[in-house]
Design a protein around this motif. Structure first.
Motif, mmCIF file in Angstrom:
data_model
loop_
_atom_site.group_PDB
_atom_site.id
_atom_site.type_symbol
_atom_site.label_atom_id
_atom_site.label_comp_id
_atom_site.label_asym_id
_atom_site.label_seq_id
_atom_site.Cartn_x
_atom_site.Cartn_y
_atom_site.Cartn_z
ATOM 1 N N ASP A 74 0.922 -1.120 -0.006
ATOM 2 C CA ASP A 74 0.085 -0.051 -0.102
ATOM 3 C C ASP A 74 1.001 1.260 0.011
ATOM 4 O OD1 ASP A 74 -2.112 -1.069 0.146
ATOM 5 O OD2 ASP A 74 -2.659 -0.724 2.093
ATOM 6 N N THR A 75 1.767 1.224 0.811
ATOM 7 C CA THR A 75 2.610 2.409 0.885
ATOM 8 C C THR A 75 3.400 2.716 -0.206
ATOM 9 O OG1 THR A 75 2.669 1.994 3.243
ATOM 10 C CG2 THR A 75 3.985 3.636 2.798
ATOM 11 N N PHE A 76 3.969 1.685 -0.703
ATOM 12 C CA PHE A 76 4.730 1.927 -1.767
ATOM 13 C C PHE A 76 3.842 2.298 -3.072
ATOM 14 C CE2 PHE A 76 6.087 0.263 -6.022
ATOM 15 C CZ PHE A 76 7.574 0.574 -6.016
ATOM 16 N N PHE A 77 2.584 1.850 -3.106
ATOM 17 C CA PHE A 77 1.780 2.471 -4.485
ATOM 18 C C PHE A 77 1.449 4.016 -3.919
ATOM 19 C CE2 PHE A 77 1.757 -1.849 -5.907
ATOM 20 C CZ PHE A 77 2.250 -1.237 -7.512
ATOM 21 N N GLU A 78 1.211 4.292 -2.492
ATOM 22 C CA GLU A 78 0.783 5.609 -1.952
ATOM 23 C C GLU A 78 1.844 6.360 -2.464
ATOM 24 O OE1 GLU A 78 1.465 6.110 2.421
ATOM 25 O OE2 GLU A 78 2.755 7.386 1.144
ATOM 26 N N THR A 79 3.235 6.234 -2.213
ATOM 27 C CA THR A 79 4.212 6.986 -2.820
ATOM 28 C C THR A 79 4.288 6.975 -4.219
ATOM 29 O OG1 THR A 79 5.521 5.846 -0.950
ATOM 30 C CG2 THR A 79 6.614 6.843 -2.526
ATOM 31 N N SER A 80 3.966 6.001 -5.223
ATOM 32 C CA SER A 80 3.737 6.257 -6.626
ATOM 33 C C SER A 80 2.494 7.217 -6.805
ATOM 34 C CB SER A 80 3.762 4.929 -7.175
ATOM 35 O OG SER A 80 2.880 3.984 -6.520
ATOM 36 N N VAL A 81 1.596 7.376 -6.039
ATOM 37 C CA VAL A 81 0.556 8.271 -6.228
ATOM 38 C C VAL A 81 1.045 9.825 -6.018
ATOM 39 C CG1 VAL A 81 -1.801 9.204 -5.794
ATOM 40 C CG2 VAL A 81 -1.194 6.786 -5.526
ATOM 41 N N LEU A 82 1.929 9.974 -5.276
ATOM 42 C CA LEU A 82 2.675 10.982 -5.023
ATOM 43 C C LEU A 82 3.450 11.379 -6.146
ATOM 44 C CD1 LEU A 82 2.709 13.327 -2.808
ATOM 45 C CD2 LEU A 82 4.462 12.382 -1.799
ATOM 46 N N PHE A 83 4.208 10.394 -6.743
ATOM 47 C CA PHE A 83 4.962 10.352 -7.791
ATOM 48 C C PHE A 83 4.345 10.889 -8.934
ATOM 49 C CE2 PHE A 83 6.420 8.049 -11.461
ATOM 50 C CZ PHE A 83 7.603 8.615 -11.690
ATOM 51 N N ALA A 84 3.164 10.136 -9.387
ATOM 52 C CA ALA A 84 2.271 10.401 -10.357
ATOM 53 C C ALA A 84 1.788 12.007 -10.451
ATOM 54 C CB ALA A 84 1.057 9.399 -10.380
ATOM 55 N N SER A 85 1.370 12.158 -9.059
ATOM 56 C CA SER A 85 0.731 13.837 -8.949
ATOM 57 C C SER A 85 2.081 14.686 -9.478
ATOM 58 C CB SER A 85 0.290 13.885 -7.588
ATOM 59 O OG SER A 85 0.765 15.015 -7.069
ATOM 60 N N ILE A 86 3.131 14.406 -8.684
ATOM 61 C CA ILE A 86 4.307 15.483 -9.254
ATOM 62 C C ILE A 86 4.798 15.413 -10.660
ATOM 63 C CG2 ILE A 86 6.651 15.926 -8.501
ATOM 64 C CD1 ILE A 86 5.850 14.938 -5.938
ATOM 65 N N VAL A 87 4.533 14.002 -11.214
ATOM 66 C CA VAL A 87 4.581 14.133 -12.742
ATOM 67 C C VAL A 87 3.685 14.963 -13.648
ATOM 68 C CG1 VAL A 87 4.553 12.429 -14.622
ATOM 69 C CG2 VAL A 87 6.109 11.871 -12.720
ATOM 70 N N GLY A 88 2.484 14.848 -12.782
ATOM 71 C CA GLY A 88 1.173 15.375 -13.405
ATOM 72 C C GLY A 88 1.466 16.646 -13.465
ATOM 73 N N VAL A 89 1.763 17.319 -12.345
ATOM 74 C CA VAL A 89 1.803 18.980 -12.127
ATOM 75 C C VAL A 89 3.045 19.505 -13.192
ATOM 76 C CG1 VAL A 89 2.761 20.792 -10.659
ATOM 77 C CG2 VAL A 89 1.178 19.106 -9.819
ATOM 78 N N SER A 90 4.218 18.526 -13.213
ATOM 79 C CA SER A 90 4.939 19.035 -14.228
ATOM 80 C C SER A 90 4.731 18.806 -15.765
ATOM 81 C CB SER A 90 6.566 18.538 -13.964
ATOM 82 O OG SER A 90 6.373 17.160 -13.330
ATOM 83 N N LEU A 91 3.884 17.849 -15.805
ATOM 84 C CA LEU A 91 3.535 17.892 -17.130
ATOM 85 C C LEU A 91 2.436 19.077 -17.420
ATOM 86 C CD1 LEU A 91 3.178 15.668 -19.318
ATOM 87 C CD2 LEU A 91 0.859 15.066 -18.431
ATOM 88 N N VAL A 92 1.514 19.262 -16.571
ATOM 89 C CA VAL A 92 0.544 20.350 -16.656
ATOM 90 C C VAL A 92 1.644 22.077 -17.207
ATOM 91 C CG1 VAL A 92 -1.221 22.167 -15.868
ATOM 92 C CG2 VAL A 92 -1.299 19.574 -15.602
ATOM 93 N N PHE A 93 2.629 21.986 -16.273
ATOM 94 C CA PHE A 93 3.570 23.338 -16.546
ATOM 95 C C PHE A 93 4.656 22.862 -17.382
ATOM 96 C CE2 PHE A 93 0.702 24.168 -12.705
ATOM 97 C CZ PHE A 93 0.697 25.477 -12.893
ATOM 98 N N ARG A 94 4.462 21.864 -18.197
ATOM 99 C CA ARG A 94 5.963 21.614 -18.915
ATOM 100 C C ARG A 94 6.234 22.796 -19.811
ATOM 101 N NH1 ARG A 94 2.129 18.462 -21.420
ATOM 102 N NH2 ARG A 94 1.454 18.833 -23.409
ATOM 103 N N GLY A 95 7.642 22.874 -19.801
ATOM 104 C CA GLY A 95 8.303 23.716 -20.646
ATOM 105 C C GLY A 95 8.611 24.848 -20.031
ATOM 106 N N TYR A 96 8.474 24.843 -18.567
ATOM 107 C CA TYR A 96 8.889 26.048 -17.696
ATOM 108 C C TYR A 96 10.355 26.214 -17.691
ATOM 109 C CZ TYR A 96 9.630 22.894 -13.936
ATOM 110 O OH TYR A 96 10.041 21.773 -13.422
ATOM 111 N N ARG A 97 11.017 27.208 -17.408
ATOM 112 C CA ARG A 97 12.408 27.293 -16.781
ATOM 113 C C ARG A 97 12.271 28.371 -15.511
ATOM 114 N NH1 ARG A 97 15.243 29.399 -20.695
ATOM 115 N NH2 ARG A 97 14.570 27.925 -22.166
#
Lengths: 270, 168, 121, 515, 83, 126, 94
Positions: A74-97
């Motif tokens: 559970d905790t491993f995949f909970e960490t991966s939800v957090l991971f996916a969320s951060i990937v998602g945020v950087s996907l939404v804001f991609r191209g930033y510098r």
């Protein structure tokens, strides 16, 4: 729209009444019971049980034992939800510098100096909470979120420019987070890999000797138990969470100039 | 040497806080704490102590302990008594004003110590600080004077004496 | 004997903390504007929080029925009180300055405003 | 069996490594090859798991070496294995298709999310733990929200993603509440343990002991709450709105995953909860038929509504979305008959629906790249023989009147299952929705015959090798399944096994908690 | 003995209902954030009294430290008053 | 009333249920996305508190302890004494997971809302 | 001398006073009228609640719970800073 609101209100009220009825009628067991669920008792007895090591996580703290050992998946995949969320945020804001020199003076000198003094204190408190996760309340996520909020606080008190100038760039945070995540992954399959290499039986998320598998992580460090994998999990999780949350906040708090640069740069539709 | 001393100072502060915070009595905690304090002090030293440090600077920190006791025992008690009396009296006699209070310490730590002391005593709050003209703008609940010099006499002169000894 | 002294002193400090909590709360309700309420909040934070934390730490040192973990309690309580000294002043100052600069809160009643006249940035 | 436990972990670990690798390797080619390789390995593992479960076996894996209620156990029966194989297949196809279709500066993030979506869906299908199901559901959902907003320069994509996310968060939270309620009364989170104690409240299992509260009441509310979540995930009638909203704005391979995998999870959850956990003879058997009936009516409504709305669509992606809603409604109707043959028919319908809707997306994707999402664009497909044949095949399969395709057989089985329990009205609904949606399919075939608007210049159109391979593979899978049903009844046995496994709680429980 | 803590928990729960209601009704989003912080603090107290130190330790940073930061950031980037 | 604790505990539980209702109402009726966001956070927090309340138990003669052993046990008897005095650790572990998951989802949702405002210039969404 | 009853009874007498003052703080949070007022009240409430948690951990005889107090104090401060920054600056990252 009035009708819609009424419908919503009625259905919400129905859910609430249903729940209240279930509670009152004892659907969840007696209210504030005196006895414990048997499963909980098993966890409490086995969390630190040197007399029955095959069922034990060897952690003084039952919650950390459950979080990272009994229900490590559970905790491993909970960490991966957090991971996916951060990937998602950087996907939404991609191209930033992150750019320097856009400005921002931060808050007043007094707050800045106070935060400077707080900096090592909160950091060590977070590290302590994380590394004592198997002995006292706390654990990797708690410690990591201490450090993450500290980084958030810094970026607000000193301004983003200051933080980025001191080397807390998103690239570095990404690297740190990756180190943490891969550490978590490596810890979870460490004994499995050892078992495969030695040709003996072993499990994913194995901590100490289990039935059918003799392999075990080191159990003691100096005069306290380490909980086997737990101390490694806590350490890497703290790293991953701190870097990940700080990265997400950094990306979210980008200033308008920076974001506008990233928008509409001709990505292909469809 | 000066840089190393800076690291040592941060390490000492961090480790002392760690030991008090965890109430560490096991070798495990002490060892992990030492290791992690070292890591933390290496990471944050440039932020906490930007410049160099001399050995005599460290000795002056001993005054901080003395100051703590003076502050808790004298200044706070006086200010708290006054605010309690005012708040609980039937008609609250207050004369709020924002006054200028000059300060003469040079480091930002000294300035923060004075400002923190002022703010932490009920009755006076630092609203704004002008680091170039070395002025605090203090919101004073029981203002007796609007003159900067006299206000300094009334508010911060004791704090500043200690602050100059501790941080210069 | 030392235990008893520590515990009684600690309990006394906790009682003082309760008193200043009340002072803070009533001051927060009675005082006329945001800037004057700041002082009551300070009383609540220092007298109402730092003092009982020190008191709890003293009680924990004296109360041996808490077992060996009482050193943890005492240490953590004292560390919290030290941190709170830094936090409370920085927080009050930050919110006061923000309220002043953003003109979010009314300044009246005020007898003299050096910041307005002196034009501090 | 190690492979069962390793599969979702492997996909997720690969996803962890991809952003880290992106710091070192900057080539999009590498990302594409990496994702393809990872998903192919995942497909092979899923195939191995599937082969292992043949013959009604329940394969388990104990994480950390703990026995069932103490630790988390993966328990894969024929149902989970079949659907897992299907999900892994569609995932692989979508990733291969993406290597042709998706061009972006952040492709590594795209593939990371695709892999985590795969990990989430396979975890949902394999897990034997109620709370772990929630965690995997969140992995799946969060990746889905993020993928919908992949074209974030398109305002509609962002809006669709927000709508989907807000309702999705509420839905999954309600499932969480259901899990808490189940723990509160059963005192355990293991599915097999719950299944045992729902049948036999006096049962005692090692570690978790006896039940704790009023089992019947809490089971009923847990079913009610989780049914809401599952109907949301499966896009069944009152909760269907997100699919036509979110689907068109997502990249086409992701749309294929939406209709093929996420819907699947919803239907799987319903089957698992209403047959394995709270099946016949369980604590809720008094209420069970009412719940089944309500879901049956919802399924019927959704079949009709989907079919009716499908006819008027002018956007090819919305068209396929409504077609999915209609066919998921049929699957729900079959799954809620309360019989094993109904569940088997539902499984077959899920397979047929997933493959053919995904196929429609893959084929139409070429036209979407060239012309746009308008329904007139499908005329472009005539330029590619593979695509046009596949498109027609997909439509005929969905229409379900040609016996070479699996779609015909699935509808036939559903009809038989409905007649078996005497739901005549539902049978009429099935025929009517087939007829109505048939109008839409015929319309689409006519558009295929007409000429399309002038295609735009797009470098991707120069080489259509990757999509052609994907389309050919999926089409041949469809046809092979259909032919196999006629030629070798073996394939029917697989589906029957899956249906039987769903209802066969006894061997599930025996495999997991050894009762 | 156990009446005292549990009645504190009950008071905190009632307080959280009031805070939630006002937060949902308030038209000023910043005020809503502050009120939801009160609700968070009340929940933290409930966790504390129900003897869940781990949860309190994780809930406080998340719900008083990170989420208000994100929400305030959002309000800064968008608009302060709900129309 | 001889034992007020069940009553007080019921007050806690019912208040939480009321919070579920209020926040859900906020999610579905308030037009502003930021308000929906705040309501959603309250909603998920409330579910978690509910689980913690499920895991609470009472102990005769004293207050229950947290699920932490305060020192290394020397004999098996200490473990059963611990188990007879501590609260249920499993809901706490589950809630820990759920809180982190909620945080992750909300971080992502915040990013989306910021992007929505950039496109539409408003946070209203009906 | 037995210290436990002494500590317990004195603290049990003091705790209702604490709770009462918290309720008074909340009145100010609800009344406003401005954002700084509310934040100030939340601030004072948070610090006092942190102290209260420390005191409770003595009362409930569970020493490990004391860390929560520190955490609450720290993050209430952070909350302060966020709102201050909101009121003061043009952008949160600035």
């Amino acid at each position: 729209m009035r009708i819609r609101e009424v419908v919503i209100a009625v259905s919400v009220a129905l859910v609430v009444l249903l729940l209240a009825y279930v509670i009152e009628a004892g659907g969840l067991g007696p209210i504030a019971p005196r006895e414990l669920r048997e499963l909980a008792a098993s966890y409490l007895v086995n969390a630190y049980n040197p007399w029955n090591v095959t069922q034990s996580a060897l952690s003084l703290e039952a919650v950390t034992a459950i979080v990272w050992d009994y229900r490590g998946l559970d905790t491993f995949f909970e960490t991966s939800v957090l991971f996916a969320s951060i990937v998602g945020v950087s996907l939404v804001f991609r191209g930033y510098r992150e750019r320097l020199g856009i400005g921002g003076r931060g808050l007043s000198e007094i707050v800045k100096t106070s935060t400077r003094v707080l900096l090592p204190l909160i950091l060590i408190a977070g590290v302590s909470v994380a590394l004592h996760g198997h002995l006292t309340p706390g654990g990797g996520f708690q410690g990591g979120s201490f450090i993450a909020v500290l980084l958030v606080l810094m970026s607000i008190v000193f301004s983003l420019d200051f933080v980025v100038e001191r080397g807390l760039t998103s690239g570095r945070l990404l690297a740190l987070r990756s180190v943490g995540l891969i550490g978590v992954l490596a810890t979870s399959v460490a004994l499995l890999a050892a078992g495969l290499a030695l040709g003996v039986e072993a499990y994913i998320f194995q901590n100490v000797a289990r039935e059918g598998s003799e392999l075990s992580m080191p159990q003691w460090l100096l005069d306290r138990p380490t909980g086997g994998t737990l101390i490694f999990f806590n350490m890497f999780e703290a790293l991953a969470v701190a870097a990940g949350l700080a990265l997400a906040f950094l990306v979210l708090s980008l200033r308008e100039e920076e974001v506008r640069e990233a928008l509409g740069v001709g990505e292909w539709y469809e | 040497m000066g840089r190393l001393l800076g690291y040592l100072a941060v390490f000492a502060m961090t480790y002392a806080f760690y030991v008090v915070f965890t109430g560490a009595i096991s070798v495990f905690s002490l060892a992990i704490g030492a290791l992690m304090s070292a890591v933390v002090s290496v990471v944050v030293k440039p932020l906490v102590i930007p410049g160099e440090l001399r050995a005599s600077d460290l000795a002056r920190l001993a005054y901080l302990v003395a100051y703590y006791f003076y502050y808790m025992a004298v200044a706070e008690v006086r200010a708290h008594a006054k605010i309690a009396k005012t708040v609980l009296s039937r008609r609250m006699e207050i004369s709020p004003a924002i006054v200028e209070v000059p300060y003469y310490v040079k480091t930002s730590y000294g300035m923060t110590l004075i400002a923190g002391s002022i703010t932490n005593t009920p009755g006076t709050v630092v609203v704004q600080v002008d680091t170039e003209r070395r002025l605090f703008f203090v919101h004073w609940l029981f203002a007796t004077t609007f003159e900067p010099g006299k206000a300094r006499e009334a508010i911060s002169v004791d704090f500043e004496r200690f602050a100059r000894r501790i941080f210069g | 004997m030392l235990d008893l002294a520590l515990v009684v002193a600690g309990l006394a400090l906790i009682a003082v903390g309760v008193f200043f909590d009340f002072v803070g709360a009533i001051g927060l309700l009675r005082l006329p504007n945001f800037f004057t309420r700041l002082h009551a909040a300070t009383a609540g934070a220092i007298g109402g929080a730092v003092v009982p934390m020190i008191g709890a730490s003293l009680v924990a040192l004296g109360a041996d029925y808490l077992g060996p973990a009482r050193f943890f309690l005492a240490g953590a309580a004292f560390a919290s009180s030290l941190l709170l000294m830094i936090l409370a002043q920085a927080g009050s100052h930050a919110i006061a300055r923000a309220a002043y600069l953003s003109r979010e809160a009314p300044r009246e009643p005020i007898l003299h405003d050096a910041l307005e006249e002196g034009g501090g940035g | 069996m190690l492979a069962v436990g390793l599969l979702p972990l492997f996909l997720m670990g690969a996803a962890f490594a991809l952003p880290a690798l992106s710091l070192v390797v900057k080539s999009p080619r590498f990302y594409r090859a990496y994702a393809t390789a990872v998903s192919l390995v995942g497909l092979l593992i899923a195939l191995a798991v599937f082969l292992e479960t043949r013959g009604g076996k329940v394969v388990t894996y104990r994480f950390g070496g703990f026995r069932a209620p103490l630790g988390i156990v993966y328990a894969v029966d024929a149902l989970g294995a079949v659907l897992g194989l299907l999900a892994a297949f569609v995932l692989t196809m979508s990733i291969v298709y993406s290597t042709w279709m998706v061009r972006s500066r952040s492709e590594h993030l795209y593939y990371t999310l695709m892999l985590s979506l795969g990990a989430g869906s396979l975890g949902c299908l394999y897990t034997g733990d109620v709370f772990n199901f929630f965690v995997m559901l969140e992995v799946l959902s969060l990746s889905a929200y993020a993928l919908v907003s992949f074209y974030r320069d398109n305002p509609k994509a962002v809006e669709a993603s927000i709508r989907y996310a807000i309702v999705g968060i509420v839905a999954t939270s309600l499932y969480l509440l259901a899990a808490f309620v189940l723990y509160g009364s059963y005192g355990t989170l293991n599915m097999a343990d719950i299944a045992l104690k729902a049948r036999n409240p006096a049962a005692w299992t090692p570690y978790s002991g006896w039940v704790f509260g009023d089992v019947a009441l809490s089971s009923a509310i847990a079913i009610a709450l989780s049914a809401w979540t599952f109907t949301f995930k499966a896009a069944v009638f009152p909760n269907h709105f997100w699919l036509p909203d979110a689907n068109p704005e997502a990249p086409t391979p992701v749309s294929a995953l939406f209709v093929a995998v996420i819907d699947l999870i919803g239907a799987y959850g319903i089957i698992r909860f209403l047959y394995t956990l709270f099946g016949e003879g369980s604590a809720v058997s008094a209420l069970r038929y009412d719940i089944l009936l309500v879901l049956h009516v919802l399924g019927a409504l959704s079949a009709l509504v989907g079919a009716l709305l499908l006819v008027v669509q002018t956007d090819i992606k919305k068209f396929v979305a409504y077609s999915t809603i209609s066919h998921m409604g049929l699957a729900f109707m079959a799954a809620t008959t309360g019989t094993e043959s109904g569940v088997s028919a539902a499984v077959l319908q899920l397979i047929s629906n997933s493959l053919s809707e995904a196929l429609l997306f893959y084929a139409a994707g070429i036209a979407i790249v060239a012309v746009g999402r308008s329904i007139e664009g499908v005329g472009f497909l005539r330029r590619s023989r593979v695509a046009s044949v596949a498109f027609i095949a997909g439509l005929l399969n969905l229409f379900g009147i040609v016996p070479v395709f699996v779609g015909f057989w699935s509808k036939l089985f559903i009809l038989m299952a409905l007649l078996e329990v005497g739901y005549l009205a539902s049978a009429v609904v099935l025929v009517a929705s087939t007829g109505i949606s048939g109008v839409g399919y015929v319309k689409l075939i006519r558009y295929l015959a007409r000429s399309s608007p002038e295609p735009r210049e797009d470098p991707r159109l120069r080489s259509l090798a990757a999509p052609a391979v994907v389309i050919a593979l999926v089409t041949s899978a469809l046809v092979a399944l259909g032919v196999a049903i006629v030629a070798a009844p073996e394939i029917v046995k697989i589906v029957m096994e899956a249906g039987a496994a769903a209802a066969d709680y006894a061997s599930y429980v025996r495999a997991v908690v050894g009762w | 003995m156990e009446v005292v803590p549990i009645s504190i928990a009950a008071a905190a729960a009632l307080l959280s209902v009031a805070a939630t209601y006002l937060a949902v009704r308030s038209g000023d989003l910043l005020a809503a954030v502050v009120l939801s912080a009160v609700q968070s603090v009340a929940y933290a107290l409930i966790y504390y009294i129900l003897m869940a130190p781990d949860i309190a330790l994780v809930y406080i940073p998340v719900s008083v430290g990170v989420l208000p930061a994100v929400t305030v950031l959002l309000i800064k980037k968008t608009e302060r008053y709900e129309v | 009333m001889s034992d007020p604790v069940p009553f007080l505990f019921t007050v806690v539980l019912l208040s939480l249920v009321a919070n579920i209702g209020i926040s859900l109402y906020g999610v579905f009726t308030r037009p502003s996305l930021v308000k929906k966001f705040i309501s959603l956070t309250i909603f998920s927090d409330t579910l978690n508190s509910f689980a913690i309340a499920i895991g609470f138990r009472r102990v005769i003669g004293s207050y229950p302890s947290a699920a932490v052993l305060s020192s290394l046990p020397r004999e098996p008897g200490e473990l059963s004494a611990f188990a007879s005095a501590a609260v249920d650790p499993l809901p706490q572990a589950l809630v820990l997971t759920a809180i982190v998951i909620g945080l992750a989802v909300f971080m992502f949702l915040a990013g989306l809302i910021a992007m929505y405002y950039r496109h539409y210039g408003t946070t209203r969404m009906v | 001398m037995d210290l436990e009853p002494l500590v317990s009874s004195v603290l049990a007498a003091l705790i209702p006073a604490y709770v009462a003052s918290f309720l008074l703080y909340v009145v100010r949070v609800v009344k406003g009228p401005t954002i700084p007022d509310r934040v100030l009240a939340v601030d004072a409430l948070g610090y006092d609640l942190a102290a209260f948690m420390v005191v409770l951990s003595v009362f409930l005889k569970s020493p490990f719970m004391v860390v929560c107090g520190l955490a609450l104090a720290l993050w209430v401060y952070a909350f302060d800073i966020y709102v201050a920054k909101y009121l003061e600056a043009k952008e949160m990252g600035g």
